[in-house]
Design an enzyme around this catalytic site. Sequence first.
Site, mmCIF file in Angstrom:
data_model
loop_
_atom_site.group_PDB
_atom_site.id
_atom_site.type_symbol
_atom_site.label_atom_id
_atom_site.label_comp_id
_atom_site.label_asym_id
_atom_site.label_seq_id
_atom_site.Cartn_x
_atom_site.Cartn_y
_atom_site.Cartn_z
ATOM 1 N N SER A 143 2.649 1.486 -1.739
ATOM 2 C CA SER A 143 3.695 2.441 -1.383
ATOM 3 C C SER A 143 4.743 2.488 -2.485
ATOM 4 C CB SER A 143 4.363 2.025 -0.069
ATOM 5 O OG SER A 143 5.547 2.778 0.167
ATOM 6 N N TYR A 158 8.052 -4.441 4.815
ATOM 7 C CA TYR A 158 7.038 -3.476 4.388
ATOM 8 C C TYR A 158 6.968 -3.407 2.867
ATOM 9 C CZ TYR A 158 4.678 1.073 3.911
ATOM 10 O OH TYR A 158 3.822 2.095 3.571
#
Length: 252
Positions: A143, A158
């Site tokens: 990401s 995350y």
Amino acid sequence: MTQNRTAVITGAGSHRGIGQATANALAAAGWHIAVLDIDEASAKERAAEVSRDRGVSAFGVACDVTDVDQVDAATITVESELPPIGALVNNAGITSPTRFLDVTDDEWDRIFEVNVRGSYLMTKRVAPGLAEREFGRIVNLSSVSAERGGGVFGGVAYSAAKAALLGFSRALARELGPSGVTVNSVAPGLVDTDITAGKLVPERKEAMVADIPTGRAGTVADVADVITFLCRPESSYLTGVTYDINGGSHIH
């Protein structure tokens, strides 16, 4: 052109997720498809759609990627039902916007369980066969949050987990390269999926899109197209690379 190889995509049961789009894109490129998802009904439904629409063999299998026994059982099923595995897309993942000072130990561990341990277990199970057959394509879903330190949708847990996948991919690329197996990462920015649907207030999303040079959020097809490119036999000289798919919102 039929590859006569199978691409395994984890977390591909969602009707409008990156996994589902990747399954369709790889099928269109001639790959046979194994859809793995914790939701067995969704996995089988997506596989049936891919087979019907793309004319390839596709099989849906229930699999919790954090469970080593389920990973093994799912892979055995794929190996018995479809041509040899040639690609693995570690797409299964979960996010959390929880701030670090508020995150619980359980939530932190769960984020790493699914995103990192899940990718590790699937790769550990599939990679030996790829190396033995001297052909393989592994793509890990990271990401932009891993590269810019959050600030999109995911919090610290995350971002840390997705950053771990970058190191995993790069080191593994060095090990598996001599065996004909490439390992790469894609790092999407803001993408319209079920993960963000309804969880971003309109004002926040508008502000985020305003900061993207291309003037829009990404689509699942944007990500799927890059993954499919990396899985091509012709992409054998690309390994250990991270492909940013963010419309220019993070340029480095």
